[in-house]
Enzyme design. Sequence first.
Site, PDB file in Angstrom:
ATOM      1  N   HIS A  40       0.854  -1.179   0.000  1.00 23.69           N
ATOM      2  CA  HIS A  40       0.000   0.000   0.000  1.00 23.69           C
ATOM      3  C   HIS A  40       0.894   1.235   0.000  1.00 23.69           C
ATOM      4  O   HIS A  40       2.136   1.113  -0.056  1.00 23.69           O
ATOM      5  CB  HIS A  40      -0.969  -0.023   1.177  1.00 23.69           C
ATOM      6  CG  HIS A  40      -0.295  -0.254   2.505  1.00 23.69           C
ATOM      7  ND1 HIS A  40       0.558   0.652   3.073  1.00 23.69           N
ATOM      8  CD2 HIS A  40      -0.326  -1.324   3.353  1.00 23.69           C
ATOM      9  CE1 HIS A  40       0.998   0.188   4.225  1.00 23.69           C
ATOM     10  NE2 HIS A  40       0.493  -1.028   4.426  1.00 23.69           N
ATOM     11  N   HIS A  43       4.069   1.295   2.220  1.00 24.04           N
ATOM     12  CA  HIS A  43       5.266   0.652   1.658  1.00 24.04           C
ATOM     13  C   HIS A  43       5.895   1.532   0.589  1.00 24.04           C
ATOM     14  O   HIS A  43       7.122   1.667   0.514  1.00 24.04           O
ATOM     15  CB  HIS A  43       4.902  -0.695   1.024  1.00 24.04           C
ATOM     16  CG  HIS A  43       4.322  -1.692   1.960  1.00 24.04           C
ATOM     17  ND1 HIS A  43       2.987  -2.042   1.946  1.00 24.04           N
ATOM     18  CD2 HIS A  43       4.878  -2.418   2.964  1.00 24.04           C
ATOM     19  CE1 HIS A  43       2.763  -2.950   2.885  1.00 24.04           C
ATOM     20  NE2 HIS A  43       3.884  -3.191   3.520  1.00 24.04           N
ATOM     21  N   GLN A  67       6.135 -15.577  12.639  1.00 24.14           N
ATOM     22  CA  GLN A  67       5.590 -14.503  13.475  1.00 24.14           C
ATOM     23  C   GLN A  67       4.092 -14.654  13.708  1.00 24.14           C
ATOM     24  O   GLN A  67       3.474 -13.799  14.329  1.00 24.14           O
ATOM     25  CB  GLN A  67       5.945 -13.128  12.903  1.00 24.14           C
ATOM     26  CG  GLN A  67       5.266 -12.766  11.607  1.00 24.14           C
ATOM     27  CD  GLN A  67       5.946 -11.565  10.948  1.00 24.14           C
ATOM     28  OE1 GLN A  67       7.110 -11.626  10.575  1.00 24.14           O
ATOM     29  NE2 GLN A  67       5.229 -10.476  10.793  1.00 24.14           N
ATOM     30  N   SER A 204      -1.751  -3.330   5.729  1.00 23.45           N
ATOM     31  CA  SER A 204      -2.254  -4.394   4.852  1.00 23.45           C
ATOM     32  C   SER A 204      -3.553  -4.967   5.403  1.00 23.45           C
ATOM     33  O   SER A 204      -4.397  -5.442   4.652  1.00 23.45           O
ATOM     34  CB  SER A 204      -1.211  -5.497   4.706  1.00 23.45           C
ATOM     35  OG  SER A 204      -0.023  -4.954   4.185  1.00 23.45           O
TER      36      SER A 204
END
Lengths: 311, 311
Positions: A40, A43, A67, A204
Amino acid sequence: MTVASAPRILRTVQQVRQWRLDCLLNRESVGFIPTMGALHAGHCSLIAESLKQNDHTMVSIFVNPSQFAPHEDLDAYPRTVDSDMDQLTKAFTKKQVSAVFIPKVSEMYPSGIELEVSKQRGAFVTVHGCSEQLEGGSRPQFFRGVATVVSKLLNVVTPEKVYFGQKDAQQCVVIRNLVKDMLINTEVVVLPTLRESSGLAMSSRNAYLSEEAKSESSVIYRALKAGESFYDEHSKDGEAVDAYLISNEIRNVLSTAPSGFKLEYLSISHPETLDDLTTVKPGIGALISTAVRVPREDGQETRLIDNIVLK
Amino acid sequence: MTVASAPRILRTVQQVRQWRLDCLLNRESVGFIPTMGALHAGHCSLIAESLKQNDHTMVSIFVNPSQFAPHEDLDAYPRTVDSDMDQLTKAFTKKQVSAVFIPKVSEMYPSGIELEVSKQRGAFVTVHGCSEQLEGGSRPQFFRGVATVVSKLLNVVTPEKVYFGQKDAQQCVVIRNLVKDMLINTEVVVLPTLRESSGLAMSSRNAYLSEEAKSESSVIYRALKAGESFYDEHSKDGEAVDAYLISNEIRNVLSTAPSGFKLEYLSISHPETLDDLTTVKPGIGALISTAVRVPREDGQETRLIDNIVLK
């Protein structure tokens, strides 16, 4: 009219190493933006800065399993490589991203990876002292996963500079400590959070939300700004401000959120150590960070985080 | 007659990086031998091999605090930098070690280092699955310390090849997994254990022992060889051998040791995973490893380790 060509895709560690060696022997600098895809404008602002500051820019797209806890959204996490590549091609016309690293899980975890920590085998990196609180409170394996995959990526790409967004404030602290302690030869550059016009931090995970929910979620940033205003007003003569009072201001605004919004944490902590603060002193300042669960139309929740830095 | 000049000493990460960059830009390869000093013929055999295989050889001398528990011998560990440098200068006459990295603790642990794990802050690397047994059984933080410091050293030196001795068999397994999992761009070279004429494995800790105690300690290798002979004899038709029977042979020899010798463990394990084996199969083989506490004249004990690999 020139048609922009897509950046080169590299899929293996070996390919990246060869590409990197060529840059090094030509004395060309490399900036690196590690991402999990679903790119998006946030970034893109990191990429744009890297394009300015370095001869070459590499972006990685890798949804990092370690993660995510077993119950989290690893499978559902948005994977949009085609549109990500399209965006990378079209967003930067003057100077392109040089290469995009899109590895398979087996390339990044050659010993395999289990989501349950107790079953995991192989090498993992933990940054003690700043990984356990805030985001790490509800996600105990999160920063271990982040530190591990970022270490691996930095070992492969060996960039002069690596770029992160202030949106993930604790991640920035963890990575700064990782790079310092592990003697990794890279400079960590942290850039401001990009926001929708409503103030909502770009993420995101916003892709999970309806337009209405996105609009309603702008309450999070309004609340943080209210805390900042309170601090600015009460610290203007250089006086320390009670963290509890700042917190109250923020909670007051958050209490106006639609029903179903759940505050997971609201923390006022030291900007470098992430230790809890009871008072905020001008000159030291503080990181105010929060996580809020926002209801979705499908009955699930999306967890949004945001933060603001007091000076 | 030419008088050999001492290798160059580098004390900071920055100095090593500059030296390494020069090698890289000249396309000269680097071999690296990390040590804790107290150099002996075992280290020299690693260095000699590196001198053969690489354009440049770097040795590091650093007694790594994080692999010692608070009650262990960090303070007493032999520190003999002057005689180490003398040895490095005199031992290699045809081709010299290019540089010796001798950092301070603060250079390797910029966030500081506490010996008590619960007080430690900052980045640490753990290799799960092969760090918990054998040496890790009595020293739970040992391989975490080793993996952490070796990661840091490899980040700084970035050698083409890094050399370890088979004497520290489990360390070799941990490092191989570390390098594989963390995508570190180096080749791990493991060379055979060097021994005194008595068979005693060379170790910096032998410096704690009287000549008599050293001679008595040769029983450890004799015992391992007895186990090997038993296995060779009973597996010669390709048959698997009961690990318990091999273990008995070894214990029989160890039982002839002088009083005061204490067997800490004797293990027969898979050579790559270090999982315990109940039978040893030709083709897979096994690692037989042991730790023995040897009494010293000052009333203390010295802990010696040794191993032998069955094929």
